[in-house]
Design an enzyme around this catalytic site. Structure first.
Site, mmCIF file in Angstrom:
data_model
loop_
_atom_site.group_PDB
_atom_site.id
_atom_site.type_symbol
_atom_site.label_atom_id
_atom_site.label_comp_id
_atom_site.label_asym_id
_atom_site.label_seq_id
_atom_site.Cartn_x
_atom_site.Cartn_y
_atom_site.Cartn_z
ATOM 1 N N GLY A 186 -2.635 7.450 -18.184
ATOM 2 C CA GLY A 186 -2.433 8.235 -19.393
ATOM 3 C C GLY A 186 -3.762 8.758 -19.906
ATOM 4 O O GLY A 186 -4.758 8.049 -19.891
ATOM 5 N N GLU A 231 4.259 -1.502 -14.420
ATOM 6 C CA GLU A 231 3.756 -2.876 -14.539
ATOM 7 C C GLU A 231 4.556 -3.846 -13.676
ATOM 8 O O GLU A 231 4.925 -4.935 -14.109
ATOM 9 C CB GLU A 231 3.780 -3.333 -16.008
ATOM 10 C CG GLU A 231 2.860 -2.562 -16.926
ATOM 11 C CD GLU A 231 1.395 -2.711 -16.528
ATOM 12 O OE1 GLU A 231 1.032 -3.722 -15.899
ATOM 13 O OE2 GLU A 231 0.617 -1.797 -16.838
ATOM 14 N N THR A 253 -3.264 2.599 -10.038
ATOM 15 C CA THR A 253 -2.249 3.121 -9.130
ATOM 16 C C THR A 253 -2.710 4.400 -8.439
ATOM 17 O O THR A 253 -3.347 5.243 -9.051
ATOM 18 C CB THR A 253 -0.972 3.417 -9.932
ATOM 19 O OG1 THR A 253 -0.549 2.212 -10.557
ATOM 20 C CG2 THR A 253 0.136 3.933 -9.042
#
Lengths: 668, 665
Positions: free
Chosen positions: B190, B433, B151
């Site tokens: 993350g 997602e 992303t």
């Protein structure tokens, strides 16, 4: 404002050119008149040119303690900047303009620890103290020589006030009340500013005199030394810890160990304890409802304002954000061009307007009744109470749901606290619970409605907001695809549900249950009936107020406001097809017409969407949002905010050397 | 405050339970041996002193929380290695892994999360054997810590829109990674901020000016010794979020960063030294991982809800409020029908999605086997199922988590209840997602296609087989079978009217794309309706299947929940049912009565049902939801941990407040 300094995103420029109505004109209507807009802007200018609202490091990156300390500093800066406006407050009537609440949002993402000083401490003194008491306490409070808060809720008891355990026992030998906390569950819990900030507190406690309990009363209690700020002997006070929001509000707990206060510190406007311990009721006890109603009224207008913020952020972002390929080869469209996105957002714009108009209307009703009450007429109080209860419940609940819808409509970026949407949600969703929980308040309204239904059956004239019941209990509704037709149908739904509850309760009682049991078993229906009533009121008030307020407006403003009202009516009809099919003559064909009309309305509102949120006129300093700023520099702001995170001031965090590296080398 | 063993209210509740709690726990764990295994790991992990917090995380600064999370991640990794927990860490191999709980030592996530869930699985899935050999071992030994960056700041769900480029330079046999604009910065991964030194980067491959689509590259971003970002790499933390604040989500930009040719993961596509692109990739293969991730989300959503409902129901059994009857003590709030209405559906819904996720997992495993021999027949249905169930499970469960939180009144707003954190983590499932609206539209595409093929005689796949049924009006039937049938009718009705709208719009001259866009609000309604019919059907058939082997007492309570779920949904979707079926006013009244009877029937088992989720106090992390029910004592104990309470007077009094009161500021 900041708009002129930096170049605006081209997409937003285009949107603003497309807008076909006079934005300023609508702003005046929302604010309640041109002079109010100008007054608001002047205060905003004064406050923001100081620059004292700005933070170097985002609050969310600080520890809880640092955030508190920062909030105290800013509270006082803010208090200084608006000192004149504060001193102009002399009665509940002065709280009608939300300007101070609006500008405060630029200073606090999560509420000032002094909020309840102004929001509850001062209003309670105004509402429940004698003139003599007010003369003593108000100047001290408004001049910020003492800081107060309000402590009612206990660890073990909230909404059910009669269950509170804190006691105030009168000792006539010293002419004092002895405050005491008998159990852990009796500890006061939640009071904003109570933890570390306030030195005075309104305490709600069970009054005992001459061995008899007279129920809950309010007392003004000093809790900390004026010089050293140390808690006074017999007082146990502290902070309750982190919460989902309000983390700078300094919510506290408070316990008393046989703590004595002078007799005169009881708030004595509505009841008194004489020196010898004789209890005397003065006037109407119902008058104490005044403050409660007042708070609920302001919560409706807060809901409107916060929803307007969320809608502004989400609509502007949706005009800037581009995604996917609607057509092969064509550039990615603005997400605002997707009807699914319009479906999520335009109802938010319309609801914000509906709540704002309703809040203004409710405020007018409230101040009218307040002046009647001052003359001793309390006849309208039950209706006002029922109305403010359900409007508080439904508008906080709608606002919370729509704010969350706006956040989700911004995808992942809505999840960043720098979008401000998570804060707005956590603030508003708390208002759904506090000052009367959603379910409990609707049940209170339901009690009023059941009574009204019984009166309607026996032909008694009803107060304005329930007068539709008289009609509904006689005539069956026929669906009509006009504004008035839709509103009447919603009234028919409400009436149908109320009638159903009454029938249910009566049947259960005929089967041998007592009223309490029958009521309990009907509560889910009662909640739904009260919500339906409230929805009907909202539809009617929105429709009528919009018409009244735009009577002299330009054609285009009239048109766009009417589109929003139509959207609201159509949206709710489609949401409630189940109810309408049950209680009105609506047909499948009517529903398809409504669906078609809804699609047309979305398309009609689309070109004005950015103009509409601009009309809320919420400046960047108050919005504090990377996604929602006037200039639309979304990605630049997201990155600028990220870089302010203290983690980013060092390329390598110490945790690497302390944990990661040694672990890898098997040295940990 | 002397603590008795258990709050007497809870003790009483546990004595009214009519079924064997352990039996239900075993069922949820997919077997008694799975329960035993799970508990053994929990005993190990939760006894490690270093994994406990002295001061609750929420009091700390963002930076301190990160550092604490790194410390705990390292200790957790160590414990897990000692315990021999390998399964489930890198590759989910069994559905019992869904019940893993040790991650709850992080209330807000671990910065290592993507190492386990994305970095290593991507190497295993997309690397060729030589690449797997090289990188997998290094990752297992934590020599390298990685994450997965797809992303970007300006692009999410629409993958083809991503801007990061990888240009092949055949002279040096390197790829040059570049971020051409601000909006092309990677955003969200993350651990990316300050934790990882490697990263899988998804970028647009270009060779000799020609684009070859998105490819995965393994990129070193920090020095292995000094941990300093490498030249040309711009990396940092993205800042505070609604939740996941200890995950260290980061941003990443490249300024012409060169990586060796073999750092492109080459299992399916290759670039030769001289710049020749070859690909054996079946685009369908990429869907497999996506499906797996979405099945996992269905289960996570159910899990978050089961934790929230455990907390809320236990608290509702110890909280007393108001009077039901004059002269009686204040009742437990769990006795209020309005409270039961809010909470019992939470138990039923978490069962529904938990059992659906197990079922869907089995379908996925079956598909994987077929895919390995080149059979992709099942994919379109599986893909639609995973999309649609991801959407309705995430949105239903998140809504109910928040309902649980609000049903705890003000105390549910306290972080120490852990309900706000559960909400924060749960609501993220609605956007990550695959954003929910986009997923529903993808589902709708599959449905419309199946519908059109069906009208030309092609057979429907199992979960759509009811599309073929003739829509004959039949009397309303309130049995489970009857309700399921009615929901299938709603689904057919909505889908067929969406299809006719599409046809009508195209006939009126709109392009296929514009017609689709215009009908999109209807289409998401049709997709949701199909998902509802599927969940109703699967939940029921799964419980019927389990019902053959469990004890009668458990079977009976499981069916109470199925019935509650059915009747609740019927009342929720009354508008649709009135429109598309023969449901009448009289039926609605009797269904309401049935619903109230079910609430009453479930009431004595409420605590037993949430106990059966078998969450230790360390997993729930909640002052309101602990097994012993001492909510007030725990609230006060937690409050006392606040550093603000360590001093009676905070310094800001002397610094700011006092001078102001004295007019000296």
């Amino acid at each position: 404002m900041s708009a002129s300094k930096v170049q605006t995103n081209v997409d937003l420029d285009k949107e603003r050119i497309k807008c076909n109505f006079n934005i300023q004109e609508l702003t005046y209507i929302i604010d309640g008149g041109k002079h109010k807009t100008l007054q608001r802007r002047q205060i905003e200018n004064n406050v923001f040119t100081s620059g004292k609202h700005e933070d170097q490091v985002p609050d969310e990156c600080l520890s809880l303690k640092e955030r508190y300390e920062n909030a105290v500093r800013k509270s006082l800066d803010y208090g200084d900047l608006v000192r004149n406006e504060l001193l102009a407050i002399t009665g509940l009537e002065n709280f009608g303009t939300p300007i101070l609440r609006r500008t405060a949002d630029a200073f606090f993402k999560e509420i000032s620890p002094l909020l309840l000083h102004l929001g509850m401490f001062v209003p309670t003194i105004m509402g429940q103290c004698t003139a003599e008491q007010q003369a003593k306490w108000l100047p001290l409070a408004l001049n910020l020589e003492i800081y107060g808060t309000y402590a009612q809720t206990e660890l073990g008891h909230g909404t059910f006030i009669r269950g509170l355990e804190t006691t105030a026992t009168y000792d006539s030998s010293t002419e004092e009340f002895v405050l005491h906390t008998p159990t852990l569950t009796a500890y006061k819990w939640w009071g904003g500013g109570l933890g570390k900030t306030a030195n005075h507190c309104i305490v709600v406690a069970q009054l005992y005199t001459k061995g008899k309990c007279y129920g809950v009363h309010t007392f003004i209690v000093q809790i900390r030394d004026a010089e050293t700020h140390e808690p006074l002997p017999g007082i146990k006070v502290g902070e309750i810890g982190p919460k989902m929001g309000f983390n700078t509000a300094d919510n506290g707990y408070l316990g008393f160990d046989h703590y004595r206060i002078p007799r005169e510190n009881m708030c004595m406007k509505n009841a008194q304890v004489l020196k010898d311990g004789t209890y005397m009721k003065l006037g109407n006890a119902k008058l104490t409802y005044g403050t409660m109603v007042f708070v609920r009224v302001t919560l409706v207008s807060d809901s409107a304002f916060n929803l307007a913020k969320a809608a502004t952020i989400a609509v502007r972002y949706s005009a800037v954000r581009r995604q996917s390929e609607a057509k092969p080869g064509a550039p990615e469209p603005q997400v605002l061009d997707y009807p699914t996105q319009q479906h999520k957002l335009f109802i938010c714009i319309s609801s914000a307007l509906a709540m704002q108009f309703t809040a203004n209307w409710l405020w007018k009703t409230f101040t009218k009744y307040l002046s009647e009450m001052k003359k001793g007429n309390v006849d309208n109080l039950p209706e006002l109470h029922a109305l403010s209860s359900c409007l508080k419940a439904v508008s906080t609940s709608d606002a919370a749901a729509y704010i969350e819808q706006c956040r989700l409509a911004c995808g992942g970026h809505g999840y960043m606290t720098s979008s401000r949407l998570p804060h707005i949600y956590s603030f508003v969703v708390a208002t759904r619970t506090y000052e009367g929980d959603y379910t409990v308040l609707l049940l209170q309204t339901a009690r009023f409605l059941i009574k009204a239904w019984e009166q309607a059956e026996s032909g008694v004239n009803l107060t304005p907001t329930v007068s539709y019941l008289s009609r509904a209990c006689k005539v069956k509704n026929t669906w009509e695809n006009s504004s008035e037709g839709i509103i009447r149908s919603f009234e028919a739904v409400a009436a149908g549900k109320i009638a159903h509850c009454v029938k249910n309760i009566r049947e259960k009682m005929q089967n041998g249950l007592d009223l309490d049991e029958a009521w309990l078993l009907t509560t889910n229906l009662l909640v739904s009936a009260a919500e339906a009533h409230c929805r009907a009121v909202l539809l009617r008030v929105y429709h009528e107020e919009a018409k009244r307020l735009t009577e002299e407006s330009s054609l285009n403003v009239k048109e766009v406001v009417d589109q929003l009202v139509q959207l609201y009516l159509t949206y709710w009809s489609l949401e409630r097809t189940g109810d309408l099919l049950r209680y009105t003559s609506i047909s499948e064909n009517n529903i398809h017409q409504l669906e078609k009309k809804y699609e047309e309305l979305l398309a009609a509102i689309r070109p004005n969407a950015v103009g509409l949120v601009d009309a809320f006129d919420i400046c960047d300093e108050i919005l504090q949002s990377t996604l929602g700023a006037y200039d639309g520099r979304v990605y630049e702001r997201l990155m600028e905010e990220a870089l302010k995170t203290p983690l980013n001031s060092e390329s390598v965090n110490p945790a690497f050397h302390k944990y990661l590296k040694p672990y890898r080398q098997a040295k940990l | 405050m002397t603590l008795k063993k258990v709050n007497p209210d809870l003790e009483k509740e546990r004595s009214t339970c009519t079924f064997n709690i352990e039996e239900l726990t075993n069922l949820l764990d997919t077997g008694a041996h799975c329960t035993a295994e799970r508990r053994a790991v929990e005993d190990k992990v939760f006894s490690v002193k270093e994994l406990k917090d002295e001061i609750p995380d929420e009091f700390l600064s963002h930076k301190e929380r990160y550092e604490n999370a790194i410390r705990k991640s390292v200790f957790l990794h160590k414990v897990l290695q000692e315990t021999g927990v390998k399964r489930g860490v890198y590759n989910r191999s069994d559905k019992s892994d869904f019940r893993t709980t040790y991650y709850s030592i992080f209330k807000d996530g671990s910065p290592f999360m993507l190492q386990y869930s994305m970095f290593v699985p991507t190497i295993l899935g997309q690397g060729d054997s030589e690449q797997v050999e090289l990188w997998y071992k290094r990752a297992l030994n934590m020599e390298i810590i990685g994450t997965y960056a797809q992303t970007e700041l300006g692009h999410g769900t629409f993958i083809r829109g991503l801007e990061t480029e990888a240009v092949y330079d055949e002279k040096t046999e390197e790829f040059i990674l570049n971020s051409p604009s601000l909006s092309s910065y990677k955003w969200w991964p993350g651990g990316l901020g300050h934790t990882t030194n490697y990263c899988i980067v998804m970028a647009q491959l270009k060779i000799k000016g020609k684009p070859y689509g998105m490819q995965p590259f393994i990129v070193q971003i920090r020095d292995e010794e000094t941990h300093m970002p490498l030249p040309g790499v711009k990396v940092g933390e993205i800042g505070a979020k609604l939740a996941f604040n200890t995950v260290n989500n980061g941003f990443l930009g490249f300024e012409h960063v060169r990586i060796p040719r073999r750092h492109m993961l080459m299992r399916f596509s290759q670039v030769s030294k001289d710049g020749k692109f070859t690909s054996s990739a079946n685009p369908k293969l990429a869907y497999g991982t996506m499906v797996m991730v979405r099945v996992t989300i269905v289960n996570s959503a159910a899990t978050y809800l089961s934790r929230a409902v455990t907390i809320a129901i236990r608290y509702s059994a110890v909280r007393h409020q108001s009077k039901l009857k004059q002269n009686e003590p204040e009742p437990q709030i769990l006795d209020y029908v309005t409270q039961q209405h809010k909470l019992f559906i939470g138990i039923a819904t978490s069962h529904a999605y938990m059992f659906c996720s197990y079922w869907l997992w089995d379908v996925y495993v079956m598909y994987q086997k077929e895919q390995n021999v080149g059979n992709f027949d099942r994919l379109p249905e599986l893909h639609a199922l995973a999309c649609c169930l991801k959407v309705i499970s995430s949105s239903d469960c998140t809504g109910l988590v928040e309902k649980c939180r609000m049903s705890c009144g003000g105390h549910g707003f306290m972080m120490s209840s852990n309900l706000p954190q559960l909400y924060g983590i749960s609501t993220a499932t609605c956007t990550y997602e695959g954003e929910n609206t986009v997923m529903l539209l993808q589902t709708a595409r599959a449905l419309v296609k199946a519908w059109e093929l069906g009208s030309r005689g092609r057979p429907f796949s199992p979960t759509m087989s009811y599309f073929a049924e003739k829509n004959v009006p039949s009397k309303w039937d309130s049995s489970l079978e009857g309700i399921l049938n009615a929901f299938q009718k709603v689904s057919i009705g909505k889908l067929s009217s969406s299809v006719s709208s599409l046809q009508e719009y195209t006939k009126s001259g709109l392009s296929a794309e514009d017609a689709w866009n215009k009908a999109s609000v209807q289409l998401i309604g049709a997709a949701e309706a199909w998902g509802r019919a599927v969940v109703l059907s699967i939940y029921k058939s799964e419980i019927e299947r389990y019902g053959q082997t469990v004890s009668p007492a458990l079977k009976s309570v499981l069916f109470d929940l199925v019935e509650l779920y059915y009747v609740h949904l019927t009342l929720e979707k009354m508008g649709d049912l009135l429109l598309y079926t023969q449901l009448s006013e009289k039926d609605v009244v009797s269904l309401r009565k049935k619903y109230e009877d079910l609430l009453e029937k479930i009431r004595p088992n409420a605590i037993g049902l949430v106990d059966a989720f078998d969450y230790r106090d360390e997993v729930l992390n909640s002052t309101l939801g602990s097994y012993d029910g001492f909510a007030y004592e725990r609230l006060m104990t937690e409050a006392m941990k606040s550093p603000l309470n360590a001093e009676p007077v905070n310094q800001s009094f002397h610094k700011y407040i006092k001078p102001l009161m004295k007019g000296k500021l």
